[in-house]
Structure formats: structure tokens, C-alpha cells
Design a protein around this motif. Structure first.
Motif, short mmCIF file in Angstrom:
data_model
loop_
_atom_site.label_atom_id
_atom_site.label_comp_id
_atom_site.label_asym_id
_atom_site.label_seq_id
_atom_site.Cartn_x
_atom_site.Cartn_y
_atom_site.Cartn_z
N ILE A 18 15.83 -7.19 5.81
CA ILE A 18 15.09 -6.31 4.90
C ILE A 18 15.61 -4.89 5.03
O ILE A 18 15.77 -4.37 6.14
CB ILE A 18 13.57 -6.35 5.18
N THR A 19 15.83 -4.25 3.89
CA THR A 19 16.16 -2.83 3.83
C THR A 19 15.14 -2.14 2.94
O THR A 19 14.83 -2.64 1.85
CB THR A 19 17.58 -2.61 3.26
N ILE A 20 14.61 -1.01 3.41
CA ILE A 20 13.62 -0.26 2.63
C ILE A 20 13.98 1.21 2.61
O ILE A 20 14.48 1.77 3.60
CB ILE A 20 12.18 -0.46 3.18
N ASN A 21 13.75 1.85 1.47
CA ASN A 21 13.85 3.30 1.31
C ASN A 21 12.48 3.77 0.84
O ASN A 21 12.05 3.44 -0.26
CB ASN A 21 14.94 3.64 0.28
N LEU A 22 11.80 4.53 1.69
CA LEU A 22 10.45 4.99 1.37
C LEU A 22 10.44 6.02 0.25
O LEU A 22 9.41 6.27 -0.36
CB LEU A 22 9.78 5.59 2.61
N ASP A 23 11.60 6.63 -0.03
CA ASP A 23 11.70 7.66 -1.06
C ASP A 23 12.51 7.15 -2.25
O ASP A 23 13.35 7.86 -2.80
CB ASP A 23 12.32 8.92 -0.47
N GLY A 24 12.27 5.93 -2.63
CA GLY A 24 13.03 5.31 -3.71
C GLY A 24 12.38 5.48 -5.07
O GLY A 24 11.58 6.39 -5.29
N SER A 25 12.71 4.55 -5.96
CA SER A 25 12.19 4.60 -7.33
C SER A 25 11.54 3.29 -7.76
O SER A 25 11.18 3.13 -8.91
CB SER A 25 13.33 4.94 -8.29
N GLY A 26 11.40 2.35 -6.82
CA GLY A 26 10.76 1.09 -7.13
C GLY A 26 11.72 -0.04 -7.47
O GLY A 26 11.31 -1.08 -7.97
N LYS A 27 13.00 0.15 -7.17
CA LYS A 27 13.98 -0.91 -7.41
C LYS A 27 13.89 -1.93 -6.28
O LYS A 27 13.84 -1.54 -5.11
CB LYS A 27 15.40 -0.35 -7.46
N SER A 28 13.92 -3.22 -6.65
CA SER A 28 13.83 -4.23 -5.60
C SER A 28 14.61 -5.48 -5.94
O SER A 28 14.83 -5.80 -7.10
CB SER A 28 12.36 -4.60 -5.33
N SER A 29 15.04 -6.14 -4.89
CA SER A 29 15.66 -7.46 -4.97
C SER A 29 15.05 -8.29 -3.87
O SER A 29 15.26 -7.99 -2.68
CB SER A 29 17.18 -7.35 -4.79
N VAL A 30 14.26 -9.27 -4.23
CA VAL A 30 13.52 -10.06 -3.26
C VAL A 30 13.83 -11.53 -3.46
O VAL A 30 13.59 -12.08 -4.54
CB VAL A 30 11.99 -9.81 -3.39
N ARG A 31 14.35 -12.16 -2.41
CA ARG A 31 14.67 -13.58 -2.47
C ARG A 31 14.18 -14.25 -1.19
O ARG A 31 14.83 -14.19 -0.16
CB ARG A 31 16.18 -13.80 -2.66
N PHE A 49 6.91 2.67 -5.36
CA PHE A 49 8.14 3.45 -5.55
C PHE A 49 9.06 3.34 -4.34
O PHE A 49 9.71 4.30 -3.94
CB PHE A 49 7.84 4.91 -5.89
N PHE A 50 9.10 2.13 -3.75
CA PHE A 50 10.00 1.88 -2.62
C PHE A 50 11.21 1.10 -3.13
O PHE A 50 11.06 0.16 -3.91
CB PHE A 50 9.30 1.05 -1.54
N ASP A 51 12.40 1.48 -2.70
CA ASP A 51 13.57 0.65 -2.94
C ASP A 51 13.61 -0.39 -1.83
O ASP A 51 13.53 -0.04 -0.64
CB ASP A 51 14.85 1.48 -2.95
N LEU A 52 13.71 -1.66 -2.22
CA LEU A 52 13.52 -2.73 -1.25
C LEU A 52 14.48 -3.88 -1.52
O LEU A 52 14.62 -4.32 -2.66
CB LEU A 52 12.07 -3.23 -1.35
N ALA A 53 15.12 -4.35 -0.47
CA ALA A 53 15.96 -5.54 -0.54
C ALA A 53 15.46 -6.52 0.52
O ALA A 53 15.37 -6.16 1.70
CB ALA A 53 17.42 -5.21 -0.31
N LYS A 173 0.55 1.16 -3.56
CA LYS A 173 0.08 2.49 -3.94
C LYS A 173 -0.52 3.24 -2.75
O LYS A 173 -0.32 4.43 -2.58
CB LYS A 173 -0.90 2.39 -5.10
N ALA A 174 -1.28 2.53 -1.90
CA ALA A 174 -1.88 3.17 -0.73
C ALA A 174 -0.81 3.60 0.27
O ALA A 174 -0.89 4.70 0.84
CB ALA A 174 -2.88 2.21 -0.07
N LEU A 175 0.20 2.76 0.47
CA LEU A 175 1.27 3.13 1.40
C LEU A 175 2.08 4.31 0.85
O LEU A 175 2.46 5.21 1.60
CB LEU A 175 2.17 1.93 1.68
N ASP A 176 2.34 4.31 -0.45
CA ASP A 176 3.05 5.43 -1.07
C ASP A 176 2.30 6.74 -0.81
O ASP A 176 2.90 7.76 -0.48
CB ASP A 176 3.20 5.17 -2.56
N MET A 177 0.98 6.70 -0.94
CA MET A 177 0.17 7.90 -0.67
C MET A 177 0.30 8.33 0.79
O MET A 177 0.48 9.52 1.09
CB MET A 177 -1.30 7.61 -1.00
#
Length: 195
Positions: A18-31, A49-53, A173-177
Motif C-alpha cells: 500500500i502507498t498513500i499520499n495524505l495530500d493527494g487529490s483522491g486518485k486511487s488504484s485498489v486491487r 482526497f488521498f492518493d492511494l495504491a 472525510k473524517a480522516l481528511d479533516m
């Protein structure tokens, strides 16, 4: 400051990256191999709004339990690592999210003290191939691994799909806050001086 993390974990039951960017734009690839679970985790990323793979190989020939729980462990670890020493973050986040007839409350504290408060009633045993009881296990594992005080409560709702989806979106949304920075905060937001 770069708030990203990549975490890998391999056991006899699962192999997860798993890779996460807390300051992303909501792009994700989940498999994960579990279609409905992928949909939920994508919703978390989009609304937070997390970038997540997420790449998971699990023992789905057994059931979905190990895959879902272990994904929670690794995602929680990635969130904790990406936060670093939590300098300047708001720390607390909450959301009351409606989805049709469903209303979900999610509230959390990035305190370093893990806890899951949970109240939910899924009428369906499965959503696609996902056993609904594993949703609790996902959030429990994530809260423990991240060191997060997390409360999720179903205030209303009868449709299990809506209940689950609203939970993941409200959590995003709560984590983003909670991870937002506030220039007024010097160090960490704690009278103890550490989180």
C-alpha cells in the motif's frame, strides 16, 4: 513536508503493498480481489482526497477475512507512517454522512491510543463476495495499526450497501479533516506535548 508512505506486509495468508499520499487529490488504484471491498476503499480515497495504491493477494479460496483484516493492518500502518510525528495537524476529525436512507457518524482522534467504538447492523451477510462482518475487522485492524481512536455508528439505515459505503466515505472525510495542518498549532496539539 512530504506526507507519503509505502508499506508492504507478507504472510502465509496475504501479500499486501500500500502507498498513500495524505495530500493527494483522491486518485486511487485498489486491487484486492474482492470487488465490493475495492469499491469501498476507492470511496475512502476519493472522499478523503488521498492518493492511494493498494495491491493485495490473499487466500480468497478460504474466505475474505484475512484479506480484509490484513489490508486494514497495512493501511493503518501507512497512515501512521505518512503522519510522521503529527506536527501541526488538527488531530480530530468527524463526519455525519447521509446516503439515501442511511446516516453514519464517524469521529476519530489521531491520539496514538487505538480504540474502535462500533455500532452497526448489516441486514445482509454478504455484499458481493465480501462478508459484511469483516467490515468491523477492517476498521478494528486499521484503528489499532494506525494508533487511532475511531468511532463509527450507524444512526439510521436499512440497506447494507448504503451502510457500508457511507462508513467508508465518512471515514475518508473524517480522516481528511484530522490530518489537515493548522498554522496556529506549534508542535503537536496536545497538553502532553506528544501524540
Amino acid at each position: 513536508m512530504d506526507r507519503t508512505a509505502s508499506v508492504a506486509r507478507k504472510t502465509k495468508e496475504t501479500d499486501i503493498r500500500i502507498t498513500i499520499n495524505l495530500d493527494g487529490s483522491g486518485k486511487s488504484s485498489v486491487r484486492t480481489g474482492i470487488g465490493f471491498f475495492d469499491h469501498m476503499v476507492n470511496g475512502f480515497a476519493k472522499h478523503g482526497f488521498f492518493d492511494l495504491a493498494v495491491e493485495v493477494k490473499g487466500d480468497l479460496s478460504v474466505d475474505t477475512h484475512h484479506t480484509v483484516e490484513d489490508t486494514g493492518i497495512v493501511l493503518g500502518s501507512a497512515i501512521r507512517e505518512a503522519l510522521g510525528e503529527k506536527q501541526g495537524i488538527v488531530r480530530f476529525g468527524s463526519c455525519i454522512l447521509p446516503m439515501d436512507e442511511t446516516l453514519i457518524l464517524c469521529s476519530l482522534d489521531l491520539s496514538g491510543r487505538p480504540y474502535l467504538g462500533w455500532k452497526a447492523d448489516f441486514g445482509a451477510e454478504r455484499l458481493g463476495t465480501l462478508e459484511t462482518e469483516t467490515i468491523h475487522e477492517f476498521f478494528y485492524a486499521l484503528a489499532c495499526s494506525a494508533g487511532m481512536n475511531l468511532h463509527i455508528r450507524q444512526l439510521d439505515g436499512v440497506n447494507s450497501h448504503h451502510i457500508a459505503e457511507a462508513m467508508f466515505k465518512a471515514f475518508g472525510k473524517a480522516l481528511d479533516m484530522a490530518v489537515q495542518r493548522d498554522d496556529r498549532i506549534r508542535g503537536v496539539l496536545s497538553t502532553k506535548g506528544e501524540l
